[in-house]
Design an enzyme around this catalytic site. Structure first.
Site, PDB file in Angstrom:
ATOM      1  N   ASP A   1      17.280-104.503 -73.191  1.00  0.00           N
ATOM      2  CA  ASP A   1      15.846-104.624 -73.497  1.00  0.00           C
ATOM      3  C   ASP A   1      15.602-106.042 -74.039  1.00  0.00           C
ATOM      4  O   ASP A   1      15.148-106.217 -75.162  1.00  0.00           O
ATOM      5  CB  ASP A   1      15.380-103.528 -74.482  1.00  0.00           C
TER       6      ASP A   1
ATOM      7  N   HIS B   1      24.264-107.437 -83.241  1.00  0.00           N
ATOM      8  CA  HIS B   1      24.327-106.090 -82.678  1.00  0.00           C
ATOM      9  C   HIS B   1      24.835-106.102 -81.224  1.00  0.00           C
ATOM     10  O   HIS B   1      25.882-105.534 -80.912  1.00  0.00           O
ATOM     11  CB  HIS B   1      22.943-105.442 -82.686  1.00  0.00           C
TER      12      HIS B   1
END
Ligand code: RIB
Ligand code: CA
Length: 315
Positions: free
Chosen positions: A8, A244
């Site tokens: 994303d 992340h």
């Protein structure tokens, strides 16, 4: 490693993609996009621009789900990823074209072509993978492993007291993937919050990276300015930010960077306070669930070195 990425794109997604592109051991065989940090269409446009930055070969990119399975998409996460998902850095429009294909057909074709070899890395909500499993249940048996960024076992959440953004973004999809029987490793906040890229790291890299990585590193240096500010607000970070998504791809390639624990796990799909929470069952007689491998600890210095080396070491 034959890698299918579901993203994303997002600042940390973009750094993860660049890491994969510059790592000779990784062949990115396809990328699909999903709504999360931004809309799936914008994530796709961003991904094409990032491929340009790395002068990457012609990698197929397919736009996937614009909405989660059952809930509403909550909109762009501008305070962390900028209004455009790339930390407000304006990159030139790409002349690359998206591959016009249904995302599940795309996934299934790759799983068939690279049967038993394909590593699926998800860096956003798992909507696309859940849809693929719905349309092609046999997908699960063809994939080598799935490595996903999301969730938390013991760290606080980042979008609610107990939930992380990707899992909370589409809990139903995540639970569907968790019950698929695939070999799944979860790289969650327990380890990504301990792996921090500092301003010094990226400034050093800008001075020392290979000539072929200069454009990419200069973009990362600029995008991280906004990303660090967002992380100051979300995670009390001072002059650094968690890694992340890049850590997740690094763990797919180098599982030795993390320690893991296997637990039966499901995702809370309802509730007022706990939606998107990872629920693991360590009772003698646990609930109906598959074993999922969770990263519980990390070697942060080795991980940072691994990231920097992709842009720095001569290949
Ligand atoms: O919680 C962190 C995750 O949410 C990362 O994948 C980030 O890009 C966002 O999607
Ligand atoms: Ca992401």
């Amino acid at each position: 490693m034959k890698l299918l990425l579901d993203v994303d794109t997002g600042v940390d997604d973009s750094i993860a993609i660049l890491y994969a592109l510059f790592k000779p051991e990784i062949e990115v065989v396809g990328i699909s996009t999903v709504c999360g940090n931004v809309e799936a269409w914008l994530a796709a446009e961003n991904t094409l621009k990032i491929l340009d930055l790395a002068d990457a070969p012609d990698i197929p990119v397919v736009k996937g789900a614009e909405t989660p399975l059952r809930k509403k998409w909550e909109g762009r996460v501008s305070y962390i990823h900028g209004d455009n998902g790339l930390g407000n850095v304006e990159l030139p429009a790409s002349s690359r074209k998206l591959l016009e294909k249904d995302v599940s057909d795309f996934h299934m074709e790759l799983a068939g072509k690279y049967e038993g070899e394909l590593v699926v890395v998800t860096l956003g909500p798992m909507t696309n993978i859940a849809r693929t499993l719905e349309k092609y249940p046999e997908f699960a048996g063809k994939v080598k492993k799935v490595v996903s960024m999301g969730g938390t076992l013991s760290m606080r959440g980042n979008v609610s007291p107990v939930a992380e953004a990707n899992f909370a973004g589409d809990p139903d999809a995540c639970d569907r993937v968790f019950t698929s029987g695939m070999d799944i490793t979860i790289v969650g906040l327990d380890v990504t919050m301990k792996t921090r890229l500092t301003k010094e790291h990226i400034d050093w890299l800008a001075e020392n990276c290979r000539e072929s990585c200069k454009k990419a590193v200069s973009y990362m240096q600029k995008a991280l300015v906004h990303y660090r500010k967002g992380n100051q607000r979300q995670n009390y970070c001072v002059d650094d930010s968690p890694l992340h998504d890049p850590l997740t791809i690094m763990c797919a390639l180098k599982p030795g960077l993390i320690q893991t624990e296997c637990r039966k796990a499901r995702i809370e799909c309802g509730g007022t306070y706990c939606r998107g929470m990872v629920v693991t069952d360590q009772r003698e007689h646990p609930f109906e669930a598959e074993y999922i491998r969770f990263a519980v600890d990390v070697h942060p210095h080795r991980a940072i070195r691994e990231l920097l080396s992709a842009f720095w070491e001569e290949v």
